[in-house]
Design a protein around this motif. Structure first.
Motif, PDB file in Angstrom:
ATOM      1  N   GLN A 168       0.839  -1.208   0.000  1.00 24.89           N
ATOM      2  CA  GLN A 168       0.000   0.000   0.000  1.00 24.89           C
ATOM      3  C   GLN A 168       0.870   1.252   0.000  1.00 24.89           C
ATOM      4  OE1 GLN A 168      -3.342   0.120  -0.484  1.00 24.89           O
ATOM      5  NE2 GLN A 168      -2.900   2.287  -0.728  1.00 24.89           N
ATOM      6  N   ALA A 169       1.954   1.233   0.765  1.00 28.47           N
ATOM      7  CA  ALA A 169       2.866   2.385   0.801  1.00 28.47           C
ATOM      8  C   ALA A 169       3.522   2.607  -0.561  1.00 28.47           C
ATOM      9  CB  ALA A 169       3.926   2.180   1.879  1.00 28.47           C
ATOM     10  N   LYS A 171       2.212   1.806  -3.501  1.00 30.13           N
ATOM     11  CA  LYS A 171       1.178   2.359  -4.377  1.00 30.13           C
ATOM     12  C   LYS A 171       0.940   3.845  -4.081  1.00 30.13           C
ATOM     13  CE  LYS A 171      -1.309  -2.008  -4.820  1.00 30.13           C
ATOM     14  NZ  LYS A 171      -2.513  -2.760  -4.421  1.00 30.13           N
ATOM     15  N   THR A 172       0.910   4.196  -2.812  1.00 28.75           N
ATOM     16  CA  THR A 172       0.660   5.578  -2.420  1.00 28.75           C
ATOM     17  C   THR A 172       1.784   6.496  -2.891  1.00 28.75           C
ATOM     18  OG1 THR A 172      -0.604   4.858  -0.491  1.00 28.75           O
ATOM     19  CG2 THR A 172       0.261   7.108  -0.447  1.00 28.75           C
ATOM     20  N   GLU A 173       3.030   6.048  -2.674  1.00 24.06           N
ATOM     21  CA  GLU A 173       4.166   6.887  -3.081  1.00 24.06           C
ATOM     22  C   GLU A 173       4.242   7.005  -4.603  1.00 24.06           C
ATOM     23  OE1 GLU A 173       8.938   6.780  -2.606  1.00 24.06           O
ATOM     24  OE2 GLU A 173       7.777   6.736  -0.739  1.00 24.06           O
ATOM     25  N   ALA A 175       1.763   6.809  -6.721  1.00 27.72           N
ATOM     26  CA  ALA A 175       0.662   7.670  -7.144  1.00 27.72           C
ATOM     27  C   ALA A 175       0.995   9.129  -6.856  1.00 27.72           C
ATOM     28  CB  ALA A 175      -0.635   7.280  -6.453  1.00 27.72           C
ATOM     29  N   GLY A 176       1.602   9.398  -5.716  1.00 23.32           N
ATOM     30  CA  GLY A 176       1.992  10.757  -5.372  1.00 23.32           C
ATOM     31  C   GLY A 176       3.038  11.299  -6.324  1.00 23.32           C
TER      32      GLY A 176
END
Length: 180
Positions: A168-169, A171-173, A175-176
């Motif tokens: 999840q981390a 994917k989040t990074e 995407a950011g």
């Protein structure tokens, strides 16, 4: 004296406008050079980002694969426990995790320090789960007991591991990064 005064006045009449023109040109030229420098820096930064973006995306992909490959459930599907003891399977699993980590350690250059720490915690979680699964087993016992214990630990956790947090981390990074 009047003649000298007229000469000085003529010099001032010529010098003052020349100085005004000089300072105006100097200021405008300085601003022009500053703008050109900013454009050049902006272009250079854009080119650098264009070069680094694919490398960073590749790093996120590789680290996602790393998480999948060191997942105890996935590893147990890849490793056949037939004919192995608990100790042999445990060593094989831990060796696999270490090799995967070493293979991907250079990817930390392309991700944030926080994400890299999350990945290390996830790796340690997988190592810990394998150790906990083997904890009360005879090292010479059939490796299927270790497999059963690890799956029981996963069931007890509800299937959630540190690797889920790491994925999840990632994917989040990623995407950011794409939104910047």
């Amino acid at each position: 004296m009047l003649n000298l005064f007229e000469v000085l006045l003529d010099i001032i009449k010529v010098t003052v406008p020349a100085l005004i023109v000089y300072f105006t040109v100097k200021t405008l030229f300085g601003q022009f050079l500053q703008q050109q420098l900013q454009k050049q820096q902006s272009t250079q930064k854009l080119k650098q980002q264009e070069m680094v973006l694919p490398l960073r995306l590749q790093a996120y992909e590789r680290l996602s694969l790393f998480c999948e490959r060191i997942s105890p459930a996935i590893m147990l599907l890849r490793f056949r426990p037939d004919g192995l003891s608990v100790a042999e399977l445990q060593v094989a699993l831990l060796l696999n995790i270490q090799q995967e980590y070493e293979h991907n350690v250079t990817q930390q250059v392309y991700v944030s320090e926080q994400l890299w720490q999350i990945l290390k915690i996830a790796r340690d979680d997988s190592v810990s789960m394998i150790a906990m699964g083997a904890e009360n087993l005879d090292p010479k016992a059939d490796a299927r007991l270790l497999v059963d214990n690890i799956f029981a630990l996963l069931d007890h956790r509800g299937g959630a591991t540190g690797l889920d947090t790491a994925l999840q981390a990632i994917k989040t990074e990623a995407a950011g990064m794409m939104n910047n």
